[in-house]
Design a protein around this motif. Structure first.
Motif, PDB file in Angstrom:
ATOM      1  N   ALA A   1       0.835  -1.212   0.000  1.00 43.70           N
ATOM      2  CA  ALA A   1       0.000   0.000   0.000  1.00 43.70           C
ATOM      3  C   ALA A   1       0.865   1.256   0.000  1.00 43.70           C
ATOM      4  N   ARG A   2       1.940   1.233   0.789  1.00 37.32           N
ATOM      5  CA  ARG A   2       2.821   2.397   0.883  1.00 37.32           C
ATOM      6  C   ARG A   2       3.528   2.673  -0.447  1.00 37.32           C
ATOM      7  N   GLU A   3       4.069   1.602  -1.058  1.00 33.93           N
ATOM      8  CA  GLU A   3       4.787   1.800  -2.319  1.00 33.93           C
ATOM      9  C   GLU A   3       3.836   2.099  -3.474  1.00 33.93           C
ATOM     10  N   LEU A   4       2.625   1.549  -3.422  1.00 30.97           N
ATOM     11  CA  LEU A   4       1.624   1.860  -4.442  1.00 30.97           C
ATOM     12  C   LEU A   4       1.398   3.365  -4.529  1.00 30.97           C
ATOM     13  N   LEU A   5       1.300   4.004  -3.375  1.00 34.99           N
ATOM     14  CA  LEU A   5       1.055   5.447  -3.345  1.00 34.99           C
ATOM     15  C   LEU A   5       2.328   6.255  -3.583  1.00 34.99           C
ATOM     16  N   GLU A   6       3.394   5.885  -2.884  1.00 34.04           N
ATOM     17  CA  GLU A   6       4.616   6.699  -2.926  1.00 34.04           C
ATOM     18  C   GLU A   6       5.379   6.573  -4.240  1.00 34.04           C
ATOM     19  N   LEU A   7       5.527   5.341  -4.745  1.00 35.74           N
ATOM     20  CA  LEU A   7       6.393   5.108  -5.898  1.00 35.74           C
ATOM     21  C   LEU A   7       5.658   4.829  -7.197  1.00 35.74           C
ATOM     22  N   PHE A   8       4.456   4.264  -7.124  1.00 37.67           N
ATOM     23  CA  PHE A   8       3.783   3.798  -8.336  1.00 37.67           C
ATOM     24  C   PHE A   8       2.745   4.761  -8.902  1.00 37.67           C
ATOM     25  N   THR A   9       2.119   5.596  -8.048  1.00 39.96           N
ATOM     26  CA  THR A   9       0.972   6.366  -8.555  1.00 39.96           C
ATOM     27  C   THR A   9       0.925   7.851  -8.182  1.00 39.96           C
ATOM     28  N   LEU A  10       1.137   8.217  -6.925  1.00 39.38           N
ATOM     29  CA  LEU A  10       0.873   9.601  -6.498  1.00 39.38           C
ATOM     30  C   LEU A  10       2.108  10.386  -6.092  1.00 39.38           C
ATOM     31  N   GLY A  11       3.093   9.726  -5.512  1.00 38.44           N
ATOM     32  CA  GLY A  11       4.266  10.440  -5.038  1.00 38.44           C
ATOM     33  C   GLY A  11       4.101  10.921  -3.611  1.00 38.44           C
ATOM     34  N   VAL A  12       5.221  11.171  -2.960  1.00 41.71           N
ATOM     35  CA  VAL A  12       5.237  11.587  -1.552  1.00 41.71           C
ATOM     36  C   VAL A  12       4.442  12.866  -1.349  1.00 41.71           C
ATOM     37  N   GLY A  13       3.687  12.907  -0.247  1.00 40.84           N
ATOM     38  CA  GLY A  13       2.971  14.121   0.130  1.00 40.84           C
ATOM     39  C   GLY A  13       1.570  14.245  -0.421  1.00 40.84           C
ATOM     40  N   ASN A  14       1.115  13.232  -1.143  1.00 38.57           N
ATOM     41  CA  ASN A  14      -0.206  13.309  -1.770  1.00 38.57           C
ATOM     42  C   ASN A  14      -1.191  12.286  -1.201  1.00 38.57           C
ATOM     43  N   TYR A  15      -0.936  11.867   0.033  1.00 39.00           N
ATOM     44  CA  TYR A  15      -1.797  10.926   0.734  1.00 39.00           C
ATOM     45  C   TYR A  15      -1.443  11.011   2.212  1.00 39.00           C
ATOM     46  N   SER A  16      -2.269  10.408   3.044  1.00 42.04           N
ATOM     47  CA  SER A  16      -2.013  10.450   4.484  1.00 42.04           C
ATOM     48  C   SER A  16      -1.639   9.061   4.997  1.00 42.04           C
ATOM     49  N   GLU A  17      -1.101   9.018   6.197  1.00 42.49           N
ATOM     50  CA  GLU A  17      -0.793   7.732   6.819  1.00 42.49           C
ATOM     51  C   GLU A  17      -2.074   6.932   7.057  1.00 42.49           C
ATOM     52  N   GLU A  18      -3.159   7.636   7.305  1.00 40.77           N
ATOM     53  CA  GLU A  18      -4.445   6.951   7.485  1.00 40.77           C
ATOM     54  C   GLU A  18      -4.893   6.301   6.179  1.00 40.77           C
TER      55      GLU A  18
ATOM     56  N   ALA B   1      -1.795  11.235 -12.790  1.00 45.44           N
ATOM     57  CA  ALA B   1      -1.335  11.518 -14.153  1.00 45.44           C
ATOM     58  C   ALA B   1      -0.126  12.441 -14.134  1.00 45.44           C
ATOM     59  N   ARG B   2      -0.157  13.444 -13.266  1.00 45.04           N
ATOM     60  CA  ARG B   2       0.947  14.408 -13.167  1.00 45.04           C
ATOM     61  C   ARG B   2       2.233  13.717 -12.697  1.00 45.04           C
ATOM     62  N   PHE B   3       2.095  12.809 -11.753  1.00 48.29           N
ATOM     63  CA  PHE B   3       3.245  12.089 -11.211  1.00 48.29           C
ATOM     64  C   PHE B   3       3.926  11.248 -12.299  1.00 48.29           C
ATOM     65  N   ILE B   4       3.141  10.529 -13.085  1.00 50.90           N
ATOM     66  CA  ILE B   4       3.701   9.690 -14.144  1.00 50.90           C
ATOM     67  C   ILE B   4       4.288  10.542 -15.260  1.00 50.90           C
ATOM     68  N   CYS B   5       3.606  11.620 -15.624  1.00 47.04           N
ATOM     69  CA  CYS B   5       4.113  12.491 -16.686  1.00 47.04           C
ATOM     70  C   CYS B   5       5.432  13.149 -16.280  1.00 47.04           C
ATOM     71  N   THR B   6       5.577  13.450 -14.998  1.00 49.89           N
ATOM     72  CA  THR B   6       6.833  14.022 -14.508  1.00 49.89           C
ATOM     73  C   THR B   6       7.963  13.008 -14.648  1.00 49.89           C
ATOM     74  N   LYS B   7       7.687  11.747 -14.338  1.00 47.48           N
ATOM     75  CA  LYS B   7       8.703  10.708 -14.479  1.00 47.48           C
ATOM     76  C   LYS B   7       9.055  10.484 -15.956  1.00 47.48           C
ATOM     77  N   LEU B   8       8.055  10.510 -16.813  1.00 47.62           N
ATOM     78  CA  LEU B   8       8.300  10.368 -18.252  1.00 47.62           C
ATOM     79  C   LEU B   8       9.150  11.521 -18.771  1.00 47.62           C
ATOM     80  N   TYR B   9       8.850  12.724 -18.306  1.00 48.26           N
ATOM     81  CA  TYR B   9       9.595  13.908 -18.739  1.00 48.26           C
ATOM     82  C   TYR B   9      11.063  13.787 -18.322  1.00 48.26           C
TER      83      TYR B   9
END
Length: 457
Positions: free
Chosen positions: A167-184, A241-249
């Motif tokens: 769950a942590r890596e799904l949000l942090e590394l795969f889809t949204l990036g740090v700071g775009n979700y909560s620990e809850e 979408a922004r997170f993935i596009c940033t990585k692509l860029y």
């Protein structure tokens, strides 16, 4: 579209371009060139090695005794190394160059390891299958891969015994990036991904008895969510979408982000999340061909090996040899350092890897020898991987110079830098090139590939 722009496109979207294709494309419009590049990668051709002795293996046989189990694991490790060699070969020779480049990109995005050949081969081909497809479907497929389920402990994530790794890596590394979700959010999403498992053949199994079917509260919404439901919720956020596009860029254009360009790409990617259209958009923009973006990217070790092989087709004597080269350069395919993958960029270069990189072309194709005056870390590493007891070069590859001669027969020797170097050449390098003997096109090619400028694309 200039030849320089075409070379830039093919060095970023692929691993280089041959002179005859460059000449052919130079008469076409940009839109046509980019469209053709994508169309060439439409087909999905899986990467498969001979795993016959595993194909009929059963769970009972695999775990019959500890001795048999260990024997199969050791065989699997050898086959994973063979898969590594086959992947390098596919990267260097595939017609679907953009699909292979994107497979390499996603392998670092969805970083994963596995010690069982059938699962990691399946995982690699899932990356390849979805490389240009729908990103939401891609993430759902990755969450059900046996290699990922094992790597990020989804098997251990059960009702009443949560494991937050996936769950942590799904949000942090795969889809949204740090700071775009909560620990809850992480805690609630963990509950949704309970019950994930697979059978011995690698087929996904959802075990309802291990699933937490309570209400989950994620991103301010409530429901009896399962894993796919959570992925749907994540993809409602434009930040995904922004997170993935940033990585692509960063991967294809520049580490220095231009927010306007990212927003343009994001608007293409969201809300449908189709990968191919956003690549088509990016490769079609004037800003992609800005001089400041050309020759500014350090080649990864795999890109460096593939680029050399693109110019002079290489055949490695054995799998161990190729693995040693990757290890010394700092990037072994199928063996990422951690779940975050390789950092890339300037991290590819240090005092040891730079020396190896500069010596690599002559080392591979003309029996050159990497030498060092002072013994130390570099010397010890070199001795370990590249010399036998007699001090002989044991990693020399077979170079097909006939193909090189055919591809470059109409290229004047003085023009070779224009075909092999993307990075602007400084005056010191120009002076050095002018001092070199140009009697042999073959020797001059190796000298050009041994320049610092050749490390850039």
């Amino acid at each position: 579209m200039t030849k320089n722009h075409i070379q830039h496109l093919y060095s970023r979207a692929g691993f280089g371009i041959q002179p005859n294709l460059l000449e052919e494309l130079s008469t076409k419009r940009r839109e046509e060139i980019v469209s053709d590049l994508l169309n060439q990668s439409k087909n999905f051709n899986p990467l498969l090695i001979n795993t016959a002795e595993f194909d009929t293996l059963t769970f009972n046989e695999f775990n019959k005794t500890n001795k048999i189990h260990r024997a199969y694991i050791e065989k699997s490790k050898l086959l994973i190394k063979e898969l590594n060699r086959a992947w390098i070969h596919k990267i260097s020779n595939s017609k679907e160059i953009l699909r292979e480049k994107m497979t390499l990109f996603w392998a670092n995005h969805f970083s994963c390891q596995d010690r069982f050949i059938l699962y990691i081969q399946k995982y690699n081909n899932t990356l390849r299958y979805y490389a240009l497809g729908n990103f939401k479907d891609f993430v759902k497929a990755i969450s059900k891969e046996p290699s990922m389920i094992t790597y990020l402990d989804l098997k251990q994530n059960k009702k009443g015994k949560p494991n937050e790794n996936f769950a942590r890596e799904l949000l942090e590394l795969f889809t949204l990036g740090v700071g775009n979700y909560s620990e809850e959010d992480i805690k609630e999403i963990t509950k949704a991904f309970t019950g994930y498992d697979y059978d011995f053949e690698g087929n996904f199994i959802f075990k309802e008895e291990n699933h937490n079917d309570d209400f989950k509260y994620v991103f301010g919404k409530a429901g009896h969510y399962d894993g796919d439901d959570i992925i749907d919720l994540i993809f409602e956020k434009k930040q995904c979408a922004r997170f993935i596009c940033t990585k692509l860029y960063r991967y294809f254009v520049n580490d220095a982000i231009n927010e306007d360009h990212i927003e343009e790409m994001t608007n293409v990617f969201f809300p449908n999340y189709q990968i191919e259209p956003v690549l088509l958009f990016m490769f079609s923009q004037d800003w992609f061909y800005n001089p400041g973006h050309i020759g500014n990217k350090i080649k990864s070790p795999v890109e460096l090996i593939a680029g050399i092989s693109q110019t002079i087709p290489l055949t490695f004597k054995d799998t161990k040899q190729l693995l040693s080269i990757q290890r010394m350069l700092g990037q072994m395919l199928l063996y990422p350092p951690n779940v975050a993958g390789w950092k890339g960029g300037k991290s590819w270069i240090d005092s040891n890897t730079m020396m190896t990189r500069l010596k690599l072309p002559s080392f591979l194709v003309s029996d050159g020898k990497i030498s060092t005056k002072e013994k130390g870390e570099f010397h010890d590493t070199y001795k370990k991987y590249y010399e036998n007891r007699k001090g002989e070069n044991v990693a020399k590859a077979s170079a097909n110079w006939e193909v090189f001669n055919k591809n470059y027969q109409n290229i004047d020797i003085e023009a070779l830098p224009n075909y092999l170097l993307q990075c602007p050449i400084n005056q010191n390098t120009k002076d050095y090139l002018n001092s070199l003997s140009k009697k042999s096109k073959r020797d001059y090619c190796v000298q050009l590939m041994s320049l610092p400028e050749y490390q850039m694309c």
